[in-house]
Design an enzyme around this catalytic site. Structure first.
Site, PDB file in Angstrom:
ATOM      1  N   GLY A  79     -16.434   2.518   3.105  1.00 51.06           N
ATOM      2  CA  GLY A  79     -15.350   3.471   2.867  1.00 51.06           C
ATOM      3  C   GLY A  79     -14.408   3.046   1.746  1.00 51.06           C
ATOM      4  O   GLY A  79     -13.236   3.427   1.729  1.00 51.06           O
ATOM      5  N   GLN A  80     -14.916   2.281   0.775  1.00 47.32           N
ATOM      6  CA  GLN A  80     -14.059   1.833  -0.327  1.00 47.32           C
ATOM      7  C   GLN A  80     -13.670   3.021  -1.209  1.00 47.32           C
ATOM      8  O   GLN A  80     -14.513   3.814  -1.619  1.00 47.32           O
ATOM      9  CB  GLN A  80     -14.819   0.781  -1.160  1.00 47.32           C
ATOM     10  CG  GLN A  80     -13.966   0.169  -2.256  1.00 47.32           C
ATOM     11  CD  GLN A  80     -14.682  -0.981  -2.979  1.00 47.32           C
ATOM     12  OE1 GLN A  80     -15.821  -1.322  -2.646  1.00 47.32           O
ATOM     13  NE2 GLN A  80     -14.016  -1.560  -3.956  1.00 47.32           N
ATOM     14  N   HIS A 129      -6.735  -5.917   2.030  1.00 44.67           N
ATOM     15  CA  HIS A 129      -5.613  -5.340   2.762  1.00 44.67           C
ATOM     16  C   HIS A 129      -5.069  -6.406   3.720  1.00 44.67           C
ATOM     17  O   HIS A 129      -5.849  -7.084   4.411  1.00 44.67           O
ATOM     18  CB  HIS A 129      -6.061  -4.159   3.630  1.00 44.67           C
ATOM     19  CG  HIS A 129      -6.564  -2.973   2.885  1.00 44.67           C
ATOM     20  ND1 HIS A 129      -5.806  -1.835   2.668  1.00 44.67           N
ATOM     21  CD2 HIS A 129      -7.764  -2.725   2.311  1.00 44.67           C
ATOM     22  CE1 HIS A 129      -6.523  -0.944   2.014  1.00 44.67           C
ATOM     23  NE2 HIS A 129      -7.713  -1.449   1.785  1.00 44.67           N
ATOM     24  N   HIS A 152      -9.916  -5.615  -3.407  1.00 47.63           N
ATOM     25  CA  HIS A 152      -8.578  -5.794  -2.834  1.00 47.63           C
ATOM     26  C   HIS A 152      -8.711  -6.172  -1.369  1.00 47.63           C
ATOM     27  O   HIS A 152      -9.589  -5.675  -0.660  1.00 47.63           O
ATOM     28  CB  HIS A 152      -7.725  -4.536  -2.996  1.00 47.63           C
ATOM     29  CG  HIS A 152      -8.369  -3.272  -2.539  1.00 47.63           C
ATOM     30  ND1 HIS A 152      -9.321  -2.605  -3.282  1.00 47.63           N
ATOM     31  CD2 HIS A 152      -8.213  -2.551  -1.405  1.00 47.63           C
ATOM     32  CE1 HIS A 152      -9.712  -1.534  -2.636  1.00 47.63           C
ATOM     33  NE2 HIS A 152      -9.058  -1.467  -1.478  1.00 47.63           N
ATOM     34  N   ASP A 160       0.844  -1.192   0.000  1.00 45.76           N
ATOM     35  CA  ASP A 160       0.000   0.000   0.000  1.00 45.76           C
ATOM     36  C   ASP A 160       0.880   1.242   0.000  1.00 45.76           C
ATOM     37  O   ASP A 160       1.881   1.314   0.710  1.00 45.76           O
ATOM     38  CB  ASP A 160      -0.925  -0.008   1.234  1.00 45.76           C
ATOM     39  CG  ASP A 160      -2.063   0.985   1.088  1.00 45.76           C
ATOM     40  OD1 ASP A 160      -1.801   2.199   0.950  1.00 45.76           O
ATOM     41  OD2 ASP A 160      -3.227   0.558   1.115  1.00 45.76           O
ATOM     42  N   ILE A 161       0.491   2.206  -0.818  1.00 48.33           N
ATOM     43  CA  ILE A 161       1.285   3.441  -0.957  1.00 48.33           C
ATOM     44  C   ILE A 161       1.244   4.282   0.322  1.00 48.33           C
ATOM     45  O   ILE A 161       2.149   5.078   0.581  1.00 48.33           O
ATOM     46  CB  ILE A 161       0.788   4.223  -2.204  1.00 48.33           C
ATOM     47  CG1 ILE A 161       1.880   5.119  -2.748  1.00 48.33           C
ATOM     48  CG2 ILE A 161      -0.487   4.973  -1.943  1.00 48.33           C
ATOM     49  CD1 ILE A 161       1.616   5.616  -4.162  1.00 48.33           C
ATOM     50  N   ASN A 181     -12.675  -3.262   2.399  1.00 53.39           N
ATOM     51  CA  ASN A 181     -13.648  -2.172   2.448  1.00 53.39           C
ATOM     52  C   ASN A 181     -14.582  -2.323   1.250  1.00 53.39           C
ATOM     53  O   ASN A 181     -14.121  -2.494   0.121  1.00 53.39           O
ATOM     54  CB  ASN A 181     -12.932  -0.816   2.394  1.00 53.39           C
ATOM     55  CG  ASN A 181     -12.065  -0.594   3.617  1.00 53.39           C
ATOM     56  OD1 ASN A 181     -12.457  -0.930   4.727  1.00 53.39           O
ATOM     57  ND2 ASN A 181     -10.873  -0.051   3.423  1.00 53.39           N
TER      58      ASN A 181
END
Ligand code: AMP
Ligand code: ZN
Length: 117
Positions: free
Chosen positions: A92-93, A101, A99, A30-31, A86
């Site tokens: 809150g996607q 997490h 994906h 994740d960035i 999410n």
């Protein structure tokens, strides 16, 4: 999907920090990591969200779930980790490409949704 950011990452059109790739699944860091270990496992196939999965995705989803503990361990999660999906507005996607997490690190993660007391 032409303009989907995670499809672009899967195709290599946007760079990412590589974690894993096979014929059907891609994983990258994740960035904006929320913890020392924070990567994402995505299907190469564009599925918008968990709300859009169908029976035909059964083995793909199974493959992703089986893969996650192995990757988590390889990334240093030797004593547990958290998986988060999410979904939709309420969830809150932000990115509409399914994906998972995978989040972990050395210390215990905070309670995700505090219990009302
Ligand atoms: P969500 O859709 O709420 O599960 O969150 C999407 C996640 O994608 C966020 O944690 C972002 O930090 C992450 N993200 C967005 N763009 C990128 C990118 N180019 N590379 C890696 N992670 C990203
Ligand atoms: Zn996509």
């Amino acid at each position: 999907m032409e303009n989907c950011i995670f499809c672009k990452i899967v195709r290599g059109e946007i760079s990412s920090k590589h974690v894993y790739e096979d014929a059907d699944v891609f994983a990258f860091h994740d960035i904006h990591p929320a913890a020392p270990v924070h990567f994402m496992v995505v299907p190469k196939l564009h599925i918008s969200s968990l709300a859009d999965v169908e029976d035909k995705h059964r083995s793909l989803l199974g493959d992703m779930m089986i893969l996650i503990p192995r990757l988590a361990k390889e990334q240093g999660c030797t004593d547990g980790f958290r998986t988060v999906i999410n979904t939709g507005r309420v969830g809150g996607q932000e990115v509409y490409h399914l994906h998972i997490h995978v989040i972990g690190g050395r210390d215990r993660l905070p309670v995700m949704i505090p219990h009302p007391r």
